[in-house]
Design an enzyme around this catalytic site. Sequence first.
Site, short mmCIF file in Angstrom:
data_model
loop_
_atom_site.label_atom_id
_atom_site.label_comp_id
_atom_site.label_asym_id
_atom_site.label_seq_id
_atom_site.Cartn_x
_atom_site.Cartn_y
_atom_site.Cartn_z
N LYS A 152 -14.26 -7.10 -84.74
CA LYS A 152 -15.52 -6.73 -84.34
C LYS A 152 -16.46 -7.77 -84.50
CE LYS A 152 -19.32 -3.72 -85.86
NZ LYS A 152 -19.86 -3.16 -87.15
N GLY A 195 -27.85 0.64 -91.56
CA GLY A 195 -28.22 1.02 -92.61
C GLY A 195 -29.44 1.88 -92.65
N ALA A 237 -24.33 1.58 -85.78
CA ALA A 237 -25.41 1.25 -86.50
C ALA A 237 -26.60 2.42 -86.38
CB ALA A 237 -26.12 -0.18 -86.34
N GLY A 238 -27.41 2.55 -87.42
CA GLY A 238 -28.36 3.48 -87.20
C GLY A 238 -28.27 5.09 -87.30
N ASN A 295 -20.74 4.31 -90.71
CA ASN A 295 -20.49 3.75 -92.18
C ASN A 295 -21.17 4.24 -93.26
OD1 ASN A 295 -18.88 2.49 -94.07
ND2 ASN A 295 -20.23 0.88 -94.11
N SER A 296 -22.67 3.85 -93.11
CA SER A 296 -23.71 3.88 -94.27
C SER A 296 -23.93 5.41 -94.26
CB SER A 296 -25.02 3.19 -93.88
OG SER A 296 -24.72 1.93 -93.87
#
Length: 273
Positions: free
Chosen positions: A111, A172, A198-199, A220-221
């Site tokens: 990645k 995040g 992301a986001g 993830n976050s």
Amino acid sequence: MVSTSNGSDPLTIGGRLFSCRLLTGTGKYPSINSMQSSIERSACEMVTVAVRRVQTGAAGHTGLMEAIDWSRIWMLPNTAGCTNAEEAIRVARLGRELAKLAGQEDNNFIKLEVIPDSRHLLPDPIGTLQAAEALVKEGFTVLPYINADPLLAQRLEEVGCATVMPLGSPIGSGQGLNNAANIALIIENATVPVVVDAGIGVPSEAAQAMEMGADAVLVNSAIALAGDPPSMAEAMGKAVIAGRMAYSSGRLPRRGQASASSPTTGLISGKDK
């Protein structure tokens, strides 16, 4: 544990098949046990690992390599922390060796993240393209993290990247799909899998990305920082399955006016009384 998506509808990246279209991460969890349980309940088959943080034994990454069953989970090393193409190329090579240490001798996945701005964490398009070109030539299966730029996505596909990974909103931030219009253009034009990365903050946003036609999402976050990470992981897994099923089923076309769902013939009128 969430059942994985339909085995007749696999996600294919770099010639490798995955039955689950949710990718997860390994950072920000309150504990190793929380991470392990979250991965299990999400039903994901590929997780991303920050090579530099594992190499340096950063907080939350000690014991990470031993905590995951790498015979079942495909490692996606990432170049997080790299600010230019040269650093990313070096860390990608370390990532390939890390995968080998985990027993994945044929794992060339990376990645690619090139992020010079530590405040906003937005990827550098020029550095990403430069690193991608070099890594493809070295035999890597490159999954580049990018802004939702349709032209950049096309160029990365042309140089041989296995996917493109446009951000929904900053890493995040939990802002959701702020770039939905551009992501839709990328999906429309791409001939490689599009992974929204992301986001994403809640399962409905993961489902939205899949309903748009994204091939997968990486979360993830939103999982790791949830009040109950394993439960959120399961919810994300179910949302991705639902979103993919909705996309594959074909949505109702939007109309400018109402359309009755009940028949309009054979109605009882006042004269029939």
